[in-house]
Design an enzyme around this catalytic site. Structure first.
Site, mmCIF file in Angstrom:
data_model
loop_
_atom_site.group_PDB
_atom_site.id
_atom_site.type_symbol
_atom_site.label_atom_id
_atom_site.label_comp_id
_atom_site.label_asym_id
_atom_site.label_seq_id
_atom_site.Cartn_x
_atom_site.Cartn_y
_atom_site.Cartn_z
ATOM 1 N NE ARG A 1 -4.107 -9.230 -0.151
ATOM 2 C CZ ARG A 1 -4.643 -8.185 0.705
ATOM 3 N NH1 ARG A 1 -4.427 -8.146 2.238
ATOM 4 N NH2 ARG A 1 -4.323 -6.986 0.374
ATOM 5 C CD1 TRP B 1 -11.018 -6.558 5.090
ATOM 6 C CD2 TRP B 1 -11.621 -6.798 6.847
ATOM 7 N NE1 TRP B 1 -9.874 -5.509 5.318
ATOM 8 C CE2 TRP B 1 -10.669 -4.718 6.881
ATOM 9 C CE3 TRP B 1 -12.028 -6.843 7.880
ATOM 10 C CZ2 TRP B 1 -10.297 -4.481 7.195
ATOM 11 C CZ3 TRP B 1 -11.427 -5.745 9.403
ATOM 12 C CH2 TRP B 1 -11.697 -4.439 8.677
ATOM 13 C CG ASP C 1 -11.191 -3.603 1.008
ATOM 14 O OD1 ASP C 1 -11.280 -2.285 1.707
ATOM 15 O OD2 ASP C 1 -9.981 -3.533 0.555
ATOM 16 C CD GLN D 1 -10.446 3.287 3.568
ATOM 17 O OE1 GLN D 1 -9.764 3.980 4.615
ATOM 18 N NE2 GLN D 1 -9.621 2.506 3.343
ATOM 19 C CD GLU E 1 -3.466 -6.177 5.399
ATOM 20 O OE1 GLU E 1 -2.680 -6.852 4.874
ATOM 21 O OE2 GLU E 1 -4.144 -5.259 4.317
ATOM 22 C CE1 TYR F 1 -3.835 -2.590 0.824
ATOM 23 C CE2 TYR F 1 -2.003 -3.119 2.797
ATOM 24 C CZ TYR F 1 -4.049 -3.538 1.920
ATOM 25 O OH TYR F 1 -4.123 -4.428 1.536
ATOM 26 C CG LEU G 1 -10.755 8.318 5.356
ATOM 27 C CD1 LEU G 1 -10.532 10.364 6.002
ATOM 28 C CD2 LEU G 1 -12.053 8.633 4.478
ATOM 29 C CD1 TRP G 2 -9.289 2.609 6.349
ATOM 30 C CD2 TRP G 2 -10.695 2.443 8.766
ATOM 31 N NE1 TRP G 2 -9.553 0.998 6.690
ATOM 32 C CE2 TRP G 2 -10.675 1.001 7.470
ATOM 33 C CE3 TRP G 2 -11.741 2.061 9.317
ATOM 34 C CZ2 TRP G 2 -11.387 -0.525 7.792
ATOM 35 C CZ3 TRP G 2 -12.762 1.248 10.194
ATOM 36 C CH2 TRP G 2 -12.262 -0.448 8.629
ATOM 37 N N GLY H 1 -14.499 -0.504 4.299
ATOM 38 C CA GLY H 1 -13.028 -0.483 4.371
ATOM 39 C C GLY H 1 -12.436 -1.928 4.513
HETATM 40 C C1 GLC Z 1 -6.664 -3.077 2.723
HETATM 41 C C2 GLC Z 1 -8.276 -2.918 3.632
HETATM 42 C C3 GLC Z 1 -8.710 -1.563 3.815
HETATM 43 C C4 GLC Z 1 -7.252 -0.361 4.111
HETATM 44 C C5 GLC Z 1 -6.182 -0.398 3.198
HETATM 45 C C6 GLC Z 1 -5.023 0.699 3.345
HETATM 46 O O1 GLC Z 1 -7.410 -2.722 1.656
HETATM 47 O O2 GLC Z 1 -9.187 -3.339 3.086
HETATM 48 O O3 GLC Z 1 -9.246 -1.416 5.294
HETATM 49 O O4 GLC Z 1 -7.253 0.786 3.724
HETATM 50 O O5 GLC Z 1 -6.025 -1.892 3.261
HETATM 51 O O6 GLC Z 1 -4.349 -0.343 3.994
#
Ligand code: GLC
Length: 440
Positions: free
Chosen positions: A215, A369, A170, A110, A412, A33, A38-39, A168
């Site tokens: 994933r 998730w 996903d 998000q 994570e 990433y 955002l969150w 968030g």
């Molecule tokens: C994944 C998570 C999401 C998070 C992103 C970056 O897509 O599902 O909640 O914001 O990663 O960490």
């Protein structure tokens, strides 16, 4: 945990944040990433406030550089470097006239953790500094909440999500259910039965860094992309999308619980700088609180997300417990949720809390998730438990969360049965919230 263990956990978490720091913001995980989310940045600032309050403020302010003119705070702000051109082109946020000039973002939002982050960072500031910072940030925060209501409120009073990414969570079962039911192109069915989805692996970044079993499946990834493409074709214009038979429209339980809490905190921020919320938004906020009750199912004694058709999606997830965080349910209801949390077949595992109850047909301890434990969910639920005076339960969850990260690292997510780590290593919100738990 003794002092030496706590110190070494703290140092580990600190090193993770340093490693992911890009100056004005911290990326969730370097390889997987590489942008600002955002969150994630909200949770990160909650940890950063213990280290350097100005840096925590900066984390939040750098999110606001991506805010759209209509108030939306996008869920990703991209690193502008040309090596990320592919990511920029997938989203093409510039198609919407409200997108900021010179900042490339996604076209979705998000969970609105912003108000919580602002309050938590503010708690670490001197009163006068806090007030002037709140005064500076408040118009942005208000504009964001106003956008949510103007663009996304359903008649029920709850907020509608247009893509699983907005939750968030996903790959959570209700989001997967909704996309399979309503946004599954015919050609994808063919691809699925013919098993011709494998070339997608060549373009997926996640499976290059994380075992595919942790994933989402290739066909799901394609469906998510196709839905994104559909939203992009409508320039992410919520009104246009919602008025033309939307493919995906979800009244998501977790998102709305977080919003209810955020609304209360927005009100607190306004009050602390001597402002009153505009009447229409104050009314809309009340409506959302009342509407949460309509997601309750008397038969199974739990809350569920809902499709726009009005049907509940009977897929239980960790969101079941988030009304504790929302803080507007009765003590009796809170007790029922805590009972569920403690039940072996539901959320009681050796490494709590699973993102899907262990008894569920969707439970998979490794898939993101769909079973694993996430530190941000534990943090939200601890906060709720504490506010409903379940102090012992909150303390126990905190201890187990810290132990899991200490034993396995700042991953994570984690297998809720044996604690083994999964997803990206050196994950920022796990590190930041670990620091917060150690320090509060
Ligand atoms: C994944 C998570 C999401 C998070 C992103 C970056 O897509 O599902 O909640 O914001 O990663 O960490």
């Amino acid at each position: 945990m003794n002092d030496a263990d706590a110190k070494s956990l703290f140092d580990h978490a600190l090193a993770v944040l340093h490693g992911n720091d890009r100056g004005n913001y911290i990326v969730p995980a370097g390889d997987l990433y590489p942008h600002q989310w955002l969150w994630d940045s909200c949770f990160i600032s909650i940890g950063l406030r213990h280290l350097d309050v100005e840096r925590a403020q900066q984390e939040i302010e750098s999110l606001l550089r991506g805010q759209w003119a209509n108030g939306m705070v996008p869920h990703i702000i991209f690193d502008p470097h040309p090596r990320h051109r592919r990511d920029h082109n997938i989203w093409q946020s510039w198609l919407n006239p409200h997108a900021p000039n010179g900042v490339i973002t996604s076209g979705l939002t998000q969970p609105p953790m912003l108000a919580e982050a602002i309050i938590r960072v503010g708690q670490k500031m001197k009163l006068v500094d806090r007030r002037s910072w709140y005064a500076k940030i408040y118009p942005h925060l208000l504009a964001y909440h106003q956008w949510l209501y103007k663009d996304r409120a359903s008649d029920s009073g709850l907020i509608i999500l247009l893509h699983p990414y907005e939750s968030g969570m996903d790959n959570s079962p209700p989001e997967v259910y909704e996309i399979r039911e309503h946004a599954w192109p015919w050609w994808l069915k063919l691809l699925e039965v013919s098993r011709l989805d494998w070339p997608v692996n060549l373009v997926r970044r996640d499976v290059r860094h994380v075992p595919p079993g942790q994933r989402m499946s290739n066909v799901n990834a394609i469906a998510y992309w196709a839905l994104l493409h559909h939203l992009r074709n409508r320039s992410y214009d919520s009104h246009d999308i919602l008025s033309h038979k939307p493919k995906f429209a979800l009244e998501d339980l977790a998102f709305n619980c977080i919003l209810i809490r955020a609304n209360k905190l927005l009100k607190d921020i306004a009050k602390s700088i001597g402002k009153e919320l505009p009447e229409d938004i104050a009314e809309a906020m009340k409506h959302t609180e009342e509407a949460l009750d309509t997601l309750w199912d008397e038969q199974t004694c739990r809350y569920y997300s809902r499709c726009l058709s009005g049907d509940s999606i009977y897929e239980a997830t960790i969101a079941t417990l988030l009304p504790l965080y929302a803080g507007v349910v009765t003590q009796k209801r809170a007790e029922e949720l805590v009972r569920l949390m403690k039940k072996r077949t539901q959320f009681r595992t050796n490494f709590p809390l699973p993102s899907v109850p262990t008894i569920s047909h969707s439970f998979n301890p490794e898939k993101y998730w769909q079973g694993p434990t996430w530190v941000n969910m534990n943090w939200l639920i601890m906060d709720g438990l504490d506010r409903y005076s379940f102090k012992l339960e909150a303390e126990e969850l905190k201890k187990k969360t810290l132990k899991m990260v200490a034993e396995h690292g700042s991953y994570e997510y984690f297998n809720p049965l044996d604690g083994s780590p999964a997803g990206a290593p050196n994950f920022s919100w796990t590190a930041a919230l670990t620091i917060d738990l150690l320090k509060s």
